[in-house]
Design an enzyme around this catalytic site. Sequence first.
Site, PDB file in Angstrom:
ATOM      1  N   ASP A 144      -2.271  -9.586   7.290  1.00 37.44           N
ATOM      2  CA  ASP A 144      -1.100  -9.372   8.128  1.00 37.44           C
ATOM      3  C   ASP A 144      -1.167  -8.033   8.851  1.00 37.44           C
ATOM      4  OD1 ASP A 144      -0.865  -8.127   5.688  1.00 37.44           O
ATOM      5  OD2 ASP A 144       1.235  -8.605   5.380  1.00 37.44           O
ATOM      6  N   ILE A 199      15.012  -7.002 -19.313  1.00 30.93           N
ATOM      7  CA  ILE A 199      15.160  -5.828 -20.168  1.00 30.93           C
ATOM      8  C   ILE A 199      16.510  -5.893 -20.858  1.00 30.93           C
ATOM      9  CG2 ILE A 199      15.589  -3.329 -20.115  1.00 30.93           C
ATOM     10  CD1 ILE A 199      12.710  -3.803 -20.019  1.00 30.93           C
ATOM     11  N   CYS A 255       0.840  -1.193   0.000  1.00 31.71           N
ATOM     12  CA  CYS A 255       0.000   0.000   0.000  1.00 31.71           C
ATOM     13  C   CYS A 255       0.872   1.237   0.000  1.00 31.71           C
ATOM     14  CB  CYS A 255      -0.905   0.038   1.235  1.00 31.71           C
ATOM     15  SG  CYS A 255      -1.845  -1.465   1.518  1.00 31.71           S
ATOM     16  N   ARG A 275      -4.613   0.877  -1.075  1.00 34.76           N
ATOM     17  CA  ARG A 275      -4.345  -0.556  -0.992  1.00 34.76           C
ATOM     18  C   ARG A 275      -4.134  -1.203  -2.350  1.00 34.76           C
ATOM     19  NH1 ARG A 275      -8.188  -5.633   0.525  1.00 34.76           N
ATOM     20  NH2 ARG A 275      -6.529  -7.116   1.007  1.00 34.76           N
ATOM     21  N   ILE A 322      -3.099  -7.936  -1.964  1.00 37.03           N
ATOM     22  CA  ILE A 322      -2.228  -9.090  -2.180  1.00 37.03           C
ATOM     23  C   ILE A 322      -2.637 -10.257  -1.284  1.00 37.03           C
ATOM     24  CG2 ILE A 322       0.149  -9.931  -2.142  1.00 37.03           C
ATOM     25  CD1 ILE A 322      -0.166  -7.751  -4.182  1.00 37.03           C
ATOM     26  N   ASN A 379       2.066  -0.497   5.043  1.00 36.11           N
ATOM     27  CA  ASN A 379       2.576  -0.716   3.697  1.00 36.11           C
ATOM     28  C   ASN A 379       3.620  -1.814   3.771  1.00 36.11           C
ATOM     29  OD1 ASN A 379       3.709  -0.571   1.113  1.00 36.11           O
ATOM     30  ND2 ASN A 379       4.927   1.232   1.595  1.00 36.11           N
ATOM     31  N   SER A 412      12.836 -10.154  -6.639  1.00 35.04           N
ATOM     32  CA  SER A 412      14.045  -9.620  -7.263  1.00 35.04           C
ATOM     33  C   SER A 412      15.275 -10.085  -6.506  1.00 35.04           C
ATOM     34  CB  SER A 412      14.002  -8.083  -7.290  1.00 35.04           C
ATOM     35  OG  SER A 412      14.277  -7.564  -5.993  1.00 35.04           O
TER      36      SER A 412
END
Length: 655
Positions: A101, A293, A2, A51, A54, A76, A365
Amino acid sequence: MCGIAGFIGDRLSNCYENSEVLDRMCRAITYRGPDDQGVYIKRNVALGMRRLAIIDVAGGRQPVCNEDGTVTAVFNGEIYNFQDLRADLERRGHRFQSHSDTEVIVHAYEEFGTECVKHFRGMFAFAIWDDRFGTLILARDRVGKKPLHYTLAGNVLVFGSEIKSLLQHPAVKREVNATSIAAYLGYGYVPDPETAFAGISKLPPGHLLTFQNGVIRVEQYWDFQYEPATASSRSMTLRDYTERLRELLDESVRIRLMSEVPLGAFLSGGIDSSTVVGMMARHMTQPVKTFSIGFTEGSHDELEYARMTAKKFETDHHEFVVSPDICRIAEEIVWHHDEPFADVSSIPTYLVSKMAREHVTVALSGDGGDEVFAGYERYQRDRTKQAYDFLPSAIRRGAGLLSRRLPVGTYGKRYLHHLSLDANSRYVEGMCLFNSEGLHDVLSRDVAAAVRDFDFYQDMTAMMRIPKSGERIDSLLYLDSKTYLPGDILTKVDRMSMANSLETRSPLLDHLLIEFVQTIPAQFKLNGRQTKFILKEAVRGLVPEEIIGRKKHGFSVPIATWFKRELKDMVSDILMDGTTRSRGLFDERAVKRIFREHQEGRRDNSRHLWQLLVLELWYRTFIDREPAIHFSGVKHVRLTSLPSSTSIVREGHIS
């Protein structure tokens, strides 16, 4: 995932006006949470959030309160161990209304107070209003994956995920922090806790803030620890370390697969992202969706290695090739960063996030691998340059004196200055774009005078003395983890992914993983001149050997070539037009010299030019005019159904 915003004060205006202000603050970051908006307004406090659904998509709305409404939170991030925490809290008598959560944060605060942050495993920035004591608590995760800003405007504390939210509050002024501009020109970003705006601060990673009775208190609850080896750690072998590391890597990835929405991964072709994808493939029943990319300039293209990993793990792979015209979205990139930010890899990060968002809502990532496992080539260079410290002091002093006498732009001038510095200052300067002398050369006389007391080295070198292990590499890792990691890497990924309403997760920055790696002997991190030695040993047999053995490339952009050709006019038009000159920020002759040297091929000044370009665009976006709630400066880039003349070419799937 968020975006949060809010304010608190003793004498706020009426409820309607508070609601209007809070709504503007939330709408300024709609892209961080396009699915819903929630607010809490009571007397002297206003909490808001946007929000991106997820977890508990149906029932996880915010703000969230406890049973009697005395504790309220906006949040967040993601708490990956929230189910275990929930079970423990239920055994202690707490009752839950949802499966989110966020509600765990509320009850954990009830149970543990501000110590609750030490129980959370994840990424987070949250605000808790405790109505019983009239206290607001702000907290940011240990390494700084999620941002949080605040300012005390009169008697009102204003906070938010992004600065543009704070700027929507009528009490917050848009004034430039001159010292932070000097820091930006040195490092390419503004280090925590400062921002480019006077009076607005970042809450540093691993810190929490309490606001009660008009008083702000900021305290640290976690830090990177590099301690001397213990008897138990000395008894461990390389095999012991690699086996335990492999287990933690697998667990860190596994717990980050928790999602009720589609999930994938960024894949650069390096060892970090390849490790994450390989671990994901072990636990997912469907092919991992991966996104890469590339560039039209072959020297900067890593798609070959990304394809190698994608093929090994049979991923559903997507890629795009970028050409120079895409830099014309620079104004949009600047708007999303809120502050001047000179890492040009924001552009491909923005594009890979945009591409990924067409297929998934969450992407893992490999961020943080270089700071955790010692992956940067500058660690090798630092080891080589330790020989400078054995030169006679007279030679080093002479090098510094000669450097000061040479005209700006003379070949060898910076090398001589570099030679004269102590080891810590030399390392810090090696990361700088403009050093102290270059900074005063490029700034106008008045601006240079205003920042003449700025010290490039003092704060940074002080951090390097904090680790107690006695190992040089640990000092470098600590500094980079406290500055470059949150200030550049994580800022870039957060802003560019959230600009596209995409959540990113970083398994290599799991704090339990970090705490274990910090116990690993230094020679297993930087082994001779081999970086990431322990990580390479741990993933051997999982990641393709060609990936493990290749030289680090980094997420570089061929902007040096672009500035000589396709983007030459864009740079000169902005840096040398009337608006820039009348601002009186730069020395016009110095800017022309930097531009000319680059065009003539005498020096690669592309990073300096990009840095100056971004700073001027930031002034135009945030200082010359009030920043808009929604960006409208240029048309957003589209990645689908593009004509052949577009700056991005879709390569398609790899089977």
